[in-house]
Design a protein around this motif. Structure first.
Motif, PDB file in Angstrom:
ATOM      1  N   ILE A 348      53.941  -3.836  12.506  1.00 47.42           N
ATOM      2  CA  ILE A 348      52.427  -4.075  13.358  1.00 47.42           C
ATOM      3  C   ILE A 348      52.492  -5.493  13.905  1.00 47.42           C
ATOM      4  O   ILE A 348      52.158  -5.864  15.207  1.00 47.42           O
ATOM      5  N   TYR A 349      53.247  -6.536  13.339  1.00 45.01           N
ATOM      6  CA  TYR A 349      53.435  -7.923  13.776  1.00 45.01           C
ATOM      7  C   TYR A 349      54.381  -7.930  15.037  1.00 45.01           C
ATOM      8  O   TYR A 349      54.228  -8.354  16.037  1.00 45.01           O
ATOM      9  N   THR A 362      44.756  -7.649  17.739  1.00 50.30           N
ATOM     10  CA  THR A 362      44.556  -8.537  16.695  1.00 50.30           C
ATOM     11  C   THR A 362      43.359  -8.165  15.890  1.00 50.30           C
ATOM     12  O   THR A 362      43.310  -8.139  15.050  1.00 50.30           O
ATOM     13  N   ARG A 363      42.453  -7.868  16.952  1.00 54.26           N
ATOM     14  CA  ARG A 363      40.940  -7.391  16.329  1.00 54.26           C
ATOM     15  C   ARG A 363      41.038  -6.111  15.569  1.00 54.26           C
ATOM     16  O   ARG A 363      40.616  -6.057  14.301  1.00 54.26           O
ATOM     17  N   GLU A 368      45.626  -6.572   8.539  1.00 58.16           N
ATOM     18  CA  GLU A 368      47.026  -6.201   8.074  1.00 58.16           C
ATOM     19  C   GLU A 368      47.821  -7.389   8.491  1.00 58.16           C
ATOM     20  O   GLU A 368      48.747  -7.883   7.825  1.00 58.16           O
ATOM     21  N   LEU A 369      47.255  -8.208   9.810  1.00 53.76           N
ATOM     22  CA  LEU A 369      48.156  -9.241  10.286  1.00 53.76           C
ATOM     23  C   LEU A 369      47.904 -10.624   9.335  1.00 53.76           C
ATOM     24  O   LEU A 369      48.586 -11.443   9.132  1.00 53.76           O
ATOM     25  N   TYR A 372      50.176 -10.068   6.268  1.00 52.86           N
ATOM     26  CA  TYR A 372      51.424 -10.162   7.018  1.00 52.86           C
ATOM     27  C   TYR A 372      51.850 -11.762   6.871  1.00 52.86           C
ATOM     28  O   TYR A 372      52.632 -12.266   6.363  1.00 52.86           O
ATOM     29  N   GLU A 373      50.880 -12.299   7.583  1.00 48.63           N
ATOM     30  CA  GLU A 373      51.278 -13.938   7.732  1.00 48.63           C
ATOM     31  C   GLU A 373      51.157 -14.657   6.369  1.00 48.63           C
ATOM     32  O   GLU A 373      51.753 -15.536   6.204  1.00 48.63           O
ATOM     33  N   ALA A 374      50.163 -14.206   5.556  1.00 47.35           N
ATOM     34  CA  ALA A 374      50.085 -14.831   4.115  1.00 47.35           C
ATOM     35  C   ALA A 374      51.421 -14.702   3.441  1.00 47.35           C
ATOM     36  O   ALA A 374      52.131 -15.441   2.709  1.00 47.35           O
TER      37      ALA A 374
END
Length: 441
Positions: A348-349, A362-363, A368-369, A372-374
């Motif tokens: 997804i990223y 992004t909305r 999920e994003l 992923y970033e965490a």
């Protein structure tokens, strides 16, 4: 003194986390800690773990909220937070994501612990019951004592049984209690004579004749068994004892228990039947104690002490090994969780980098994003082994833990037994020795 309280969270988990992480209550967020997650994304990390629960059909809470409060002026914010961290690590065993915060905005300092209802090691639901709450309070009290804080004494008065409670409400407590005592004596009796002795020990005078009758201490009248029902006549009692004897395992009870101090036993002074039973009981325990010493070649008191110290040392060592394995499992499980999130949401990223409408994309995939970033932040600089390797390692560690736990249970039993033996030897030799309440439970 610390007071503990536990409540489930069934909605608005995010708001609950935001409340306990309020900077105005936590000295500008200095008194906030977490495990297996980050405070900013804890609600969606909890959700990700819950979705992997082995029994998805089972309704579960979103999380649990545990509060530990301290008396005003008894502790510092830093010390309270340290106690809260040790409490959370011990009661949750490194298996559950949690947020810990210490609030200092009121007259008393208190800790908030919000933890997931599903753990991230084997994705099982938590089992919070009275025993869990009781054990948690014991751990909290022990930690407070270690830090020199006061604790609330446990209530020494035991509650009534359901039979006693119901009977008392109906005004028939005496007969109901008599029936319960007869039932208990029948279940445990080897024969009718044993039954009569057990009823005497329980505080009843038994009159035999045409009808068997019972009278409790302080009562004027006897109660005939037949007035309690058809199961309480002499013939029925004998028949029930005989049936129990047929189904009772014939394996001899070889357990060694503490010798009763008849001289200082109030029950023995009040009941000749109990005194008689105690003397026979003590002879059996003395015999079993001496047999144990002979079978284990413990010919001197020094040998006994050495054997006890060895068992206690092995028991403590095994307990420490289990804790080390559990810590390793938890550490691996956190990495497994982050790697799985990273692998699951990286497509997804990557797609985000290619789409034209980045804001709309992004909305649509915000949660999920964020996850992923965490995960990417948490994995940065750690260079963990491959996911499959970590999963295999945790499987091996779980097998090792299971073997250690079997050894732990055996050593726990031996540790309790050797202390009973040592106490009995002290009694037989009339040696003064400090009592250990843990052994006498």
């Amino acid at each position: 003194m610390a007071v503990t309280k536990n409540t489930p969270i069934n909605s608005t988990l995010k708001k609950a986390i935001q409340y306990i992480c309020n900077p105005e209550k936590t000295d500008g967020t200095l008194l906030i800690d977490s495990y297996g997650c980050t405070p900013e994304t804890a609600d969606i990390e909890f959700e990700w773990t819950r979705k992997k629960a082995k029994d998805n059909s089972k309704e579960s809470h979103l999380a649990r909220h545990f509060i530990q409060s301290f008396s005003p002026g008894e502790t510092t914010p830093e010390q309270a937070h340290e106690i809260g961290k040790k409490l959370a690590d011990e009661i949750l065993g490194g298996k559950y994501e949690y947020i810990l915060s210490t609030h200092i905005d009121r007259g008393h300092i208190h800790n908030h612990i919000i933890f997931n209802d599903v753990n991230f090691v084997d994705y099982k639901h938590s089992h919070i019951n009275k025993k869990w709450y009781y054990d948690t309070r014991k751990i909290s009290d022990r930690l407070c004592k270690e830090y020199g804080l006061s604790v609330i004494p446990q209530n020494e008065n035991k509650g009534k049984s359901y039979i006693e409670y119901t009977a008392a409400k109906q005004g028939t407590s005496y007969k109901a209690q008599l029936k319960a005592d007869i039932d208990r004596a029948v279940r445990k009796s080897l024969d009718y004579s044993d039954f009569l002795l057990r009823m005497e020990i329980a505080g009843y005078e038994v009159k035999q004749g045409k009808y068997i009758s019972f009278r409790a201490a302080g009562r004027e009248r006897f109660i005939r068994g037949k007035t309690l029902g058809g199961y309480y006549t002499e013939d029925s009692i004998k028949e029930c004892i005989a049936k129990n004897a047929i189904h009772r395992p014939k394996k001899e009870n070889r357990r060694i228990n503490l010798i009763i101090d008849i001289q200082n036993c109030i029950k023995a002074q009040e009941s000749k039947g109990y005194e008689h039973w105690s003397k026979i009981y003590n002879l059996k325990q003395a015999s079993r104690t001496l047999n144990f010493l002979t079978e284990n070649n413990l010919t001197t008191y020094k040998d006994l002490e050495a054997a006890a110290n060895k068992i206690h040392s092995d028991f403590d060592s095994t307990a420490q090994k289990i804790k080390a394995v559990e810590k390793a499992i938890g550490k691996n499980a956190i990495l497994i969780k982050q790697l799985e999130i990273y692998r699951q949401y990286r497509p997804i990223y990557l797609k985000l980098q290619k789409v034209k409408n980045k804001e709309g994309f992004t909305r649509k995939f915000q949660r999920e994003l964020i996850l992923y970033e965490a995960a990417e932040r948490n994995l940065k600089g750690k260079n963990p082994p491959p996911l499959e390797t970590l999963i295999k390692d945790n499987g091996d560690l779980s097998e090792r833990k299971a073997k250690l736990y079997e050894e732990y249970k055996k050593l726990k039993s031996k540790s309790a037994e050797i202390e009973v033996i040592r106490s009995n030897v002290d009694t037989l030799l009339n040696r003064p020795r400090e009592r250990n309440p843990e052994i006498e439970k």
